[in-house]
Write a protein that holds these residues in place. Structure first.
Motif, mmCIF file in Angstrom:
data_model
loop_
_atom_site.group_PDB
_atom_site.id
_atom_site.type_symbol
_atom_site.label_atom_id
_atom_site.label_comp_id
_atom_site.label_asym_id
_atom_site.label_seq_id
_atom_site.Cartn_x
_atom_site.Cartn_y
_atom_site.Cartn_z
ATOM 1 N N ASP A 108 11.989 4.243 8.409
ATOM 2 C CA ASP A 108 11.774 5.531 7.739
ATOM 3 C C ASP A 108 10.444 5.497 6.994
ATOM 4 N N ILE A 109 10.264 6.413 6.059
ATOM 5 C CA ILE A 109 8.941 6.541 5.439
ATOM 6 C C ILE A 109 8.558 5.270 4.659
ATOM 7 N N ALA A 110 9.558 4.565 4.108
ATOM 8 C CA ALA A 110 9.264 3.287 3.434
ATOM 9 C C ALA A 110 8.699 2.270 4.431
ATOM 10 N N SER A 111 9.147 2.388 5.691
ATOM 11 C CA SER A 111 8.657 1.439 6.708
ATOM 12 C C SER A 111 7.156 1.599 6.917
ATOM 13 N N ILE A 112 6.643 2.828 6.733
ATOM 14 C CA ILE A 112 5.195 3.047 6.890
ATOM 15 C C ILE A 112 4.457 2.190 5.866
ATOM 16 N N LYS A 113 4.956 2.234 4.614
ATOM 17 C CA LYS A 113 4.248 1.487 3.554
ATOM 18 C C LYS A 113 4.350 -0.023 3.801
ATOM 19 N N GLN A 114 5.526 -0.473 4.274
ATOM 20 C CA GLN A 114 5.670 -1.904 4.573
ATOM 21 C C GLN A 114 4.709 -2.321 5.686
ATOM 22 N N ALA A 115 4.671 -1.519 6.747
ATOM 23 C CA ALA A 115 3.826 -1.866 7.897
ATOM 24 C C ALA A 115 2.356 -1.829 7.503
ATOM 25 N N GLU A 116 2.003 -0.891 6.624
ATOM 26 C CA GLU A 116 0.589 -0.787 6.214
ATOM 27 C C GLU A 116 0.124 -2.042 5.468
ATOM 28 N N VAL A 117 1.020 -2.670 4.702
ATOM 29 C CA VAL A 117 0.649 -3.911 3.991
ATOM 30 C C VAL A 117 0.161 -4.942 5.010
ATOM 31 N N MET A 118 0.923 -5.074 6.088
ATOM 32 C CA MET A 118 0.599 -6.087 7.091
ATOM 33 C C MET A 118 -0.681 -5.733 7.863
ATOM 34 N N VAL A 119 -0.778 -4.460 8.256
ATOM 35 C CA VAL A 119 -1.953 -4.043 9.045
ATOM 36 C C VAL A 119 -3.218 -4.150 8.189
ATOM 37 N N ARG A 120 -3.100 -3.772 6.912
ATOM 38 C CA ARG A 120 -4.281 -3.827 6.037
ATOM 39 C C ARG A 120 -4.741 -5.275 5.841
ATOM 40 N N GLN A 121 -3.769 -6.183 5.667
ATOM 41 C CA GLN A 121 -4.133 -7.599 5.487
ATOM 42 C C GLN A 121 -4.850 -8.115 6.736
ATOM 43 N N ALA A 122 -4.356 -7.728 7.912
ATOM 44 C CA ALA A 122 -5.000 -8.155 9.167
ATOM 45 C C ALA A 122 -6.418 -7.596 9.243
ATOM 46 N N GLU A 123 -6.623 -6.369 8.786
ATOM 47 C CA GLU A 123 -7.960 -5.761 8.830
ATOM 48 C C GLU A 123 -8.921 -6.484 7.883
ATOM 49 N N VAL A 124 -8.422 -6.826 6.679
ATOM 50 C CA VAL A 124 -9.277 -7.522 5.702
ATOM 51 C C VAL A 124 -9.688 -8.891 6.260
#
Ligand code: 1VU
Ligand code: GLV
Ligand code: MG
Length: 324
Positions: free
Chosen positions: A305-321
């Protein structure tokens, strides 16, 4: 969301933070060439009292002369209960150039400790015309510091990260252990004697409360929580397990007290390709769900659900950094 939104500290890659004693100049170039994301040059507990003054000079010269690449560069000063501290701050901030990013403050006990250092740094920066504002890394490693951690985390706009100093914390809380981090065979439970199965002993993580509390205090104030040392540098598997359990609680990195621990920390704190792919699939599925007016959908037989977006963004953002 609350109407109060924490302001995040400047984003810095902090998966591995290598400790380098200021008295061992032969290690400086090796540290600078290592794969550590961050380095702290130590004036505190890795330096004997008779070496403190020379170590200060070594560190100032090294900050100015060595090519530290794109590493986050910090100096661990002595504690506020010692007479070394004021001279550490004055000499380092007056004489070391703008390559220095952070000052690491050990054994922070109260918000006033941070306030005092903020006052000193502010005065020296103004007097010397330093262009870059120095940030603070705070080690939480005493019972007093752990008690006051929330006020400490909020005590200065210079604060960037909280670090769990497990060795001093064990001493301060009078924990009956001489290890530096890691488990202890006495911290466990025996399964119930009336159960159907043979009794079994389960080891626990005696540092769980401290790390979880630090993560909350850090994140509520926009800071990075960082796990501290693991002394047994001949036990890579043990290090990896300690790093991983802190990572899933929300820590962004761990100290390396030996070069062999740098790669382990970088590896544990870098999401795997499979994890990033899964996170991206969640974002894609949620983007599609939202265009269809759905807030919660199924992906691979599981709720997202919408909380999953925020969880997934943590991981994707770390990979981008990491990739940047
Ligand atoms: O292969 P080479 O001979 O070229 O290099 C050695 C050694 O010089 C180098 N090395 C390091 N390089 C950069 N930074 C370091 N911190 C560092 N440590 C070692 O790596 C090669 C292999 O070293 P080694 O296995 O021969 O290790 P040593 O016996 O020389 O040193 C081991 C200790 C643990 C003493 C050393 O790694 C060290 O001083 N680590 C940092 C300790 C520290 O800063 N403690 C304070 C933070 S922890 C805390 O406050 C609470 C416990
Ligand atoms: C770090 O400073 C520790 O005491 O573990
Ligand atoms: Mg300590």
């Amino acid at each position: 969301m609350s109407f109060t939104i924490p302001t995040p500290a400047p984003a810095r890659l902090n998966r591995s933070e290598l400790a380098v004693p200021g008295s061992r100049i032969e290690l400086f170039e090796k540290a600078a060439k290592s794969k550590a994301d961050a380095i702290f040059l130590d004036l505190e507990d890795a330096v004997a009292p008779s070496d403190k003054e020379q170590a200060r000079k070594n560190i100032i010269a090294a900050i100015n002369d060595i090519d530290w690449g794109n590493k986050v560069l910090s100096v661990r000063i002595n504690g506020l209960d010692t007479h070394y501290m004021y001279r550490d701050v004055v000499d380092v901030l007056e004489q070391a150039g703008d390559r220095l990013d952070l000052i690491m403050i050990p054994k922070v006990g109260t918000a006033s400790d941070v306030y005092a250092l903020d006052m000193m740094a502010t005065q020296i920066e103004a007097a010397k015309g330093r262009k870059k504002r120095i940030g603070f890394e705070l080690i939480i490693e005493t019972a007093l510091g752990m008690q006051n951690i929330h006020e400490i985390a909020a005590a200065s706009k210079r604060n960037e990260s909280l670090h769990f100093g497990v060795a001093d914390y064990a001493a301060s809380t009078k924990a009956m252990t001489t290890g530096i981090g890691g488990p202890n065979p006495h911290y466990g439970v025996l399964t119930d004697k009336d159960g159907d199965n043979p009794r079994d002993y389960h080891w626990g993580d005696m540092w769980h409360y401290a790390i979880a509390r630090m993560v909350v205090a850090a994140r509520a104030n926009g800071l990075r929580p960082i796990d501290g040392p693991f002394g047994d540098f001949s036990d890579p598997e043990g290090y990896r397990a300690q790093a991983a359990r802190a990572m899933v609680l929300g820590c962004e990195g761990k100290w390396a007290i030996h070069p062999s621990q740098i790669g382990l920390a970088n590896d544990v704190y870098s999401p795997s390709d499979a994890e990033v792919t899964k996170a991206k699939r969640i974002l894609e599925a949620m983007a599609k769900a939202q265009t269809e007016g759905a807030g919660a959908v199924a992906l691979d037989g599981r709720l997202i659900d919408i909380a999953s977006i925020k969880q997934a963004e943590v991981m994707v953002r770390q990979a981008e950094v990491i990739a940047a």
